[in-house]
Design a protein around this motif. Structure first.
Motif, PDB file in Angstrom:
ATOM      1  N   THR A  87       2.224 -32.511  -7.669  1.00 14.69           N
ATOM      2  CA  THR A  87       2.649 -31.697  -6.535  1.00 14.69           C
ATOM      3  C   THR A  87       1.411 -31.422  -5.684  1.00 14.69           C
ATOM      4  O   THR A  87       0.399 -30.949  -6.199  1.00 14.69           O
ATOM      5  CB  THR A  87       3.195 -30.348  -7.041  1.00 14.69           C
ATOM      6  OG1 THR A  87       3.849 -30.583  -8.281  1.00 14.69           O
ATOM      7  CG2 THR A  87       4.148 -29.749  -6.050  1.00 14.69           C
ATOM      8  N   LEU A  88       1.505 -31.725  -4.416  1.00 19.97           N
ATOM      9  CA  LEU A  88       0.348 -31.493  -3.556  1.00 19.97           C
ATOM     10  C   LEU A  88       0.373 -30.052  -3.068  1.00 19.97           C
ATOM     11  O   LEU A  88       1.430 -29.497  -2.805  1.00 19.97           O
ATOM     12  CB  LEU A  88       0.388 -32.436  -2.354  1.00 19.97           C
ATOM     13  CG  LEU A  88       0.195 -33.911  -2.653  1.00 19.97           C
ATOM     14  CD1 LEU A  88       0.302 -34.717  -1.372  1.00 19.97           C
ATOM     15  CD2 LEU A  88      -1.149 -34.159  -3.302  1.00 19.97           C
ATOM     16  N   PRO A  89      -0.808 -29.418  -2.965  1.00 23.29           N
ATOM     17  CA  PRO A  89      -0.844 -28.089  -2.350  1.00 23.29           C
ATOM     18  C   PRO A  89      -0.412 -28.173  -0.881  1.00 23.29           C
ATOM     19  O   PRO A  89      -0.515 -29.235  -0.254  1.00 23.29           O
ATOM     20  CB  PRO A  89      -2.303 -27.671  -2.487  1.00 23.29           C
ATOM     21  CG  PRO A  89      -3.063 -28.868  -2.888  1.00 23.29           C
ATOM     22  CD  PRO A  89      -2.117 -29.861  -3.442  1.00 23.29           C
ATOM     23  N   ASP A  90       0.046 -27.034  -0.353  1.00 17.55           N
ATOM     24  CA  ASP A  90       0.653 -27.043   0.986  1.00 17.55           C
ATOM     25  C   ASP A  90      -0.263 -27.619   2.065  1.00 17.55           C
ATOM     26  O   ASP A  90       0.183 -28.319   2.964  1.00 17.55           O
ATOM     27  CB  ASP A  90       1.045 -25.610   1.389  1.00 17.55           C
ATOM     28  CG  ASP A  90       2.176 -25.109   0.515  1.00 17.55           C
ATOM     29  OD1 ASP A  90       2.907 -25.986  -0.011  1.00 17.55           O
ATOM     30  OD2 ASP A  90       2.316 -23.888   0.345  1.00 17.55           O
ATOM     31  N   TRP A  91      -1.560 -27.272   1.958  1.00 12.95           N
ATOM     32  CA  TRP A  91      -2.440 -27.660   3.060  1.00 12.95           C
ATOM     33  C   TRP A  91      -2.672 -29.171   3.136  1.00 12.95           C
ATOM     34  O   TRP A  91      -3.221 -29.668   4.104  1.00 12.95           O
ATOM     35  CB  TRP A  91      -3.763 -26.915   3.003  1.00 12.95           C
ATOM     36  CG  TRP A  91      -4.558 -27.113   1.725  1.00 12.95           C
ATOM     37  CD1 TRP A  91      -4.453 -26.396   0.583  1.00 12.95           C
ATOM     38  CD2 TRP A  91      -5.571 -28.090   1.474  1.00 12.95           C
ATOM     39  NE1 TRP A  91      -5.312 -26.856  -0.364  1.00 12.95           N
ATOM     40  CE2 TRP A  91      -6.023 -27.896   0.159  1.00 12.95           C
ATOM     41  CE3 TRP A  91      -6.138 -29.106   2.248  1.00 12.95           C
ATOM     42  CZ2 TRP A  91      -7.010 -28.693  -0.410  1.00 12.95           C
ATOM     43  CZ3 TRP A  91      -7.131 -29.892   1.672  1.00 12.95           C
ATOM     44  CH2 TRP A  91      -7.557 -29.679   0.355  1.00 12.95           C
ATOM     45  N   LEU A  92      -2.220 -29.906   2.105  1.00 13.90           N
ATOM     46  CA  LEU A  92      -2.385 -31.359   2.170  1.00 13.90           C
ATOM     47  C   LEU A  92      -1.128 -32.052   2.679  1.00 13.90           C
ATOM     48  O   LEU A  92      -1.112 -33.263   2.865  1.00 13.90           O
ATOM     49  CB  LEU A  92      -2.731 -31.902   0.780  1.00 13.90           C
ATOM     50  CG  LEU A  92      -4.191 -31.741   0.369  1.00 13.90           C
ATOM     51  CD1 LEU A  92      -4.376 -32.180  -1.069  1.00 13.90           C
ATOM     52  CD2 LEU A  92      -5.086 -32.551   1.288  1.00 13.90           C
ATOM     53  N   LEU A  93      -0.050 -31.271   2.861  1.00 11.60           N
ATOM     54  CA  LEU A  93       1.196 -31.896   3.308  1.00 11.60           C
ATOM     55  C   LEU A  93       1.220 -31.984   4.829  1.00 11.60           C
ATOM     56  O   LEU A  93       0.437 -31.343   5.527  1.00 11.60           O
ATOM     57  CB  LEU A  93       2.398 -31.086   2.816  1.00 11.60           C
ATOM     58  CG  LEU A  93       2.517 -31.023   1.296  1.00 11.60           C
ATOM     59  CD1 LEU A  93       3.618 -30.069   0.895  1.00 11.60           C
ATOM     60  CD2 LEU A  93       2.777 -32.403   0.732  1.00 11.60           C
ATOM     61  N   GLY A  94       2.131 -32.795   5.328  1.00 12.03           N
ATOM     62  CA  GLY A  94       2.303 -32.885   6.772  1.00 12.03           C
ATOM     63  C   GLY A  94       1.388 -33.908   7.394  1.00 12.03           C
ATOM     64  O   GLY A  94       0.683 -34.645   6.700  1.00 12.03           O
ATOM     65  N   SER A  95       1.401 -33.949   8.722  1.00 12.98           N
ATOM     66  CA  SER A  95       0.569 -34.933   9.391  1.00 12.98           C
ATOM     67  C   SER A  95       0.134 -34.400  10.748  1.00 12.98           C
ATOM     68  O   SER A  95       0.686 -33.434  11.270  1.00 12.98           O
ATOM     69  CB  SER A  95       1.344 -36.244   9.560  1.00 12.98           C
ATOM     70  OG  SER A  95       2.542 -35.978  10.251  1.00 12.98           O
TER      71      SER A  95
END
Lengths: 308, 380
Positions: free
Chosen positions: A139-147
């Motif tokens: 599970t990736l931490p939130d700050w690594l998600l998105g673009s």
């Protein structure tokens, strides 16, 4: 207008494929760095390299589980701790393997190939028995998600950027160790002339062991970074091993710069071609080109001049 | 050369023993299902015999013997598939008369390079020639530039990977990941019946014995001695005026041709061919057959291929989890503890024992000792 695309679309496609190529480049560099140290500097063929990488990936996976369960407040930074752990776990296994196996085989490079292949089979089955045959993902931490959107068409995923940053850091770290630290000087001295290095008081056996450990440790970090862009299974390491060896050989075995250059060429060629044809054709063409060039120039792109 | 001088006395005994076991003992005591399995294992012995020459004696480790095994097998499979795909058999397809997988992939006519495989004579020639030409190209390119050892191993491995991806990717032309399946007859003769399986088994064994004799001929000839010399001190052979690369290319092509015969016999006996016998993993496994038997012993190669495959079938049926552990352990043990394999164990431990019981065998035992690889050669 180029084909059916407008000029803007076409350049965006090139940029996107270029970025996909950069992700592949990061994985190649991370895997190939460890291999280049072990193969290029010591002449040992480590067919179990992929399995050392997967060990790092599993360490990261368990780290993420542990932090989720017990330290949810620190989940955002678990990744850095996992990478350090992965380095030491894989590195320690590497040192043990060197002590048990590799040190008896330094003069028989072809036999190290078979022995480490055996090791890779054992490790694969070990992962399958202990961790299960299913592929796992972290599970990736939130700050690594998105673009991040650069233009309307071009989106850059953050985890991809993060992997590249890790790659850059580790590459600089390895370059520092190899070219600036005392340890790196000792490694290079042993590579260039083992007898003389021993005569001036370098413990060559210890240097060998630590070099092998370093290579395996970097593989572990590579596996750790790898979990961010792909899932981990017991046999995932084997998929990359041939590509990685080609990267190292193509770059010129003893040259770190060559390894990076060849990883860049191969990954960019492959991902750009993947857009124009099917994935398998792109891969075949890339590999064939590399093999073809190696047949014409067997020493690779960059060579180190050593008096033998 | 006189045929009786091809083997020395103890080697004749060994050859006769292997021939007797394969031709008389196995067919009379085991049922046809198991015999067919033994036949399948023995097709790998062709590869192992090639590797003994190429790797054990010549010092060229090829991790791509699966390429040649596969090419031989595919040539055979293409012929059988074309014969099985008559317009009557394939009348339900949208294009009758072409192999089923081509129809599934929307091909409407046979590709031009499939056409010659309508002829059995062409197929038999192709089984030997196609892999040999590929081996020649690879060998010529590599050995002319004095690439050897580890680099050669990695490149052959990469070529095995390329060929697998190519076969899997070009589904319409090659049958993709499933390979070429559903093979029925050879010139109208049904190869799936029990009697056909018996006959194919005997053809297989006789071909294998023939290949062993050819390999032995190479081994005891002057060329065989040069091969060992090249492995141990390549530069000295070169300085003596021999063209080292030509010799290497030849032995690599010969090993490729042997593997291809094995592949073709595999297709005939098993009834299909797929990319899972071409890639990296099967290619490395083929090296272990030769290593377990003893990398210098032709008989060892046959026994090694039989034993490892037998163990593989038994283990993976009863303890599927343990198989990879056993296989991995085998790789490590054979490299670290028994570099000469079973043949080495035989000549170090069993032969002196026999010699003590039967003193007149002493000379043979000494001769065998002399042919063992010195550790220095391994260090090369």
């Amino acid at each position: 207008m180029i084909g059916d695309y407008t000029y803007v679309e076409f350049s965006s496609i090139l940029a996107m494929q270029g970025f996909a190529g950069l992700s592949l480049f990061s994985v190649f560099v991370l895997m190939a760095l460890g291999l280049a140290i072990i193969f290029g500097q010591m002449g040992v063929i480590n067919m179990a390299h992929g399995e050392f990488m997967i060990l790092g990936a599993y360490v990261t996976y368990f780290c993420s589980l542990f932090f989720q369960e017990y330290l949810p407040s620190l989940f955002g930074i678990y990744f850095f701790i996992a990478m350090i752990l992965a380095f030491f776990v894989s590195g320690a296994l590497g040192v043990v393997v060197e002590w048990l196996m590799i040190r008896h085989l330094y003069k028989r490079p072809l036999d190290t190939l078979l022995a480490t292949w055996g090791l890779s089979l054992i490790l694969q089955q070990f992962y399958r028995s202990v961790f299960g045959a299913r592929e796992v993902g972290v599970t990736l931490p939130d700050w690594l998600l998105g673009s991040i959107s650069l233009t309307d068409i071009i989106d850059v995923p953050i985890n991809g950027l993060f992997v590249m940053a890790i790659t850059l850091t580790i590459t600089l770290g390895v370059a520092f160790i190899m070219y600036k630290s005392t340890w790196g000087k000792q490694i290079r001295a042993v590579v260039q002339n083992r007898t003389m290095a021993g005569a001036v008081g370098i413990n060559t056996k210890m240097v060998d062991r630590m070099t092998y450990g370093l290579g395996c440790g970097i593989a572990g970090v590579a596996g750790s970074a790898f979990t961010m862009i792909g899932s981990t299974g017991p046999t995932a390491g084997q998929l990359y091993i041939v590509d990685t060896f080609l990267v190292v050989v193509f770059g010129g075995a003893a040259s770190l710069l060559g390894t990076i250059a060849s990883a860049f060429t191969i990954s960019q060629a492959q991902s750009t071609m993947e857009f124009f044809m099917s994935g398998s054709t792109a891969k075949v063409l890339t590999l064939l080109t590399v093999v073809g060039i190696l047949m014409l120039r067997p020493q690779g792109l960059f060579t180190l001049k050593i008096r033998r | 050369m006189n045929i009786t001088r091809l083997f020395d006395r103890s080697e004749w005994l060994g050859f006769a023993a292997i021939a007797a076991i394969l031709l008389i003992l196995f067919p009379s005591v085991i049922d046809i299902f198991r015999l067919n399995l033994v036949g399948k294992y023995l097709t790998y012995a062709f590869v192992a015999v090639g590797l003994v020459l190429c790797w054990g004696h010549g010092g060229i480790l090829s991790l791509g013997q699966g390429i040649f095994f596969g090419l031989g097998g595919y040539c055979m499979a293409m012929f059988l598939k074309l014969e099985a795909s008559t317009p009557e058999n394939t009348s339900i397809q949208s294009t009758p008369g072409i192999p089923d997988f081509m129809d599934w992939n929307q091909l409407t006519e046979l590709p031009w390079w499939w056409e010659p495989f309508n002829s059995l004579a062409f197929t038999i020639v192709a089984i030997i020639v196609v892999p040999s030409i590929l081996a020649f190209i690879i060998g010529q390119a590599m050995f002319q530039r004095r690439v050897g050892g580890v680099y050669f191993a990695i490149i052959t491995q990469a070529i095995a990977a390329i060929l697998t991806i190519l076969i899997v990717g070009q589904q319409g032309y090659t049958g993709g990941i499933n390979g070429i399946t559903d093979l029925r007859t050879l010139l109208g003769w049904d190869i799936r019946t029990d009697s056909a399986k018996y006959i194919l088994y005997f053809v297989n064994v006789i071909l294998l014995l023939g290949v062993v004799m050819i390999a032995q001929f190479v081994k005891v000839s002057k060329f065989g001695r040069l091969l060992v010399a090249m492995r141990d001190k390549e530069d000295r052979v070169r300085f003596s005026g021999y063209n080292v690369s030509d010799f290497k290319v030849f032995i690599f092509c010969l090993a490729a041709a042997f593997s291809a015969i094995g592949g073709a016999m595999f297709t005939l006996q098993v009834g299909f061919m797929s990319p899972s016998f071409v890639g990296i993993v099967p290619s490395i496994e083929m090296v272990i057959f030769a290593a377990v038997g003893g990398r210098l012993s032709l008989f060892g190669a046959v026994i090694g291929a039989l034993l490892v495959n037998f163990a593989k079938t038994t283990f993976s049926e009863t303890f599927p989890e343990l198989w990879l552990f056993a296989m991995g352990g085998l790789f490590i043990a054979v490299v670290m503890a028994f570099p000469n394999g079973l043949a080495g164990i035989y000549s170090t431990y069993v032969k002196p024992l026999i010699a003590r019981i039967l003193p007149n065998e002493q000379k043979a035992a000494n001769a065998a000792q002399a042919t063992k690889v010195p550790t220095k050669a391994l260090a090369e």
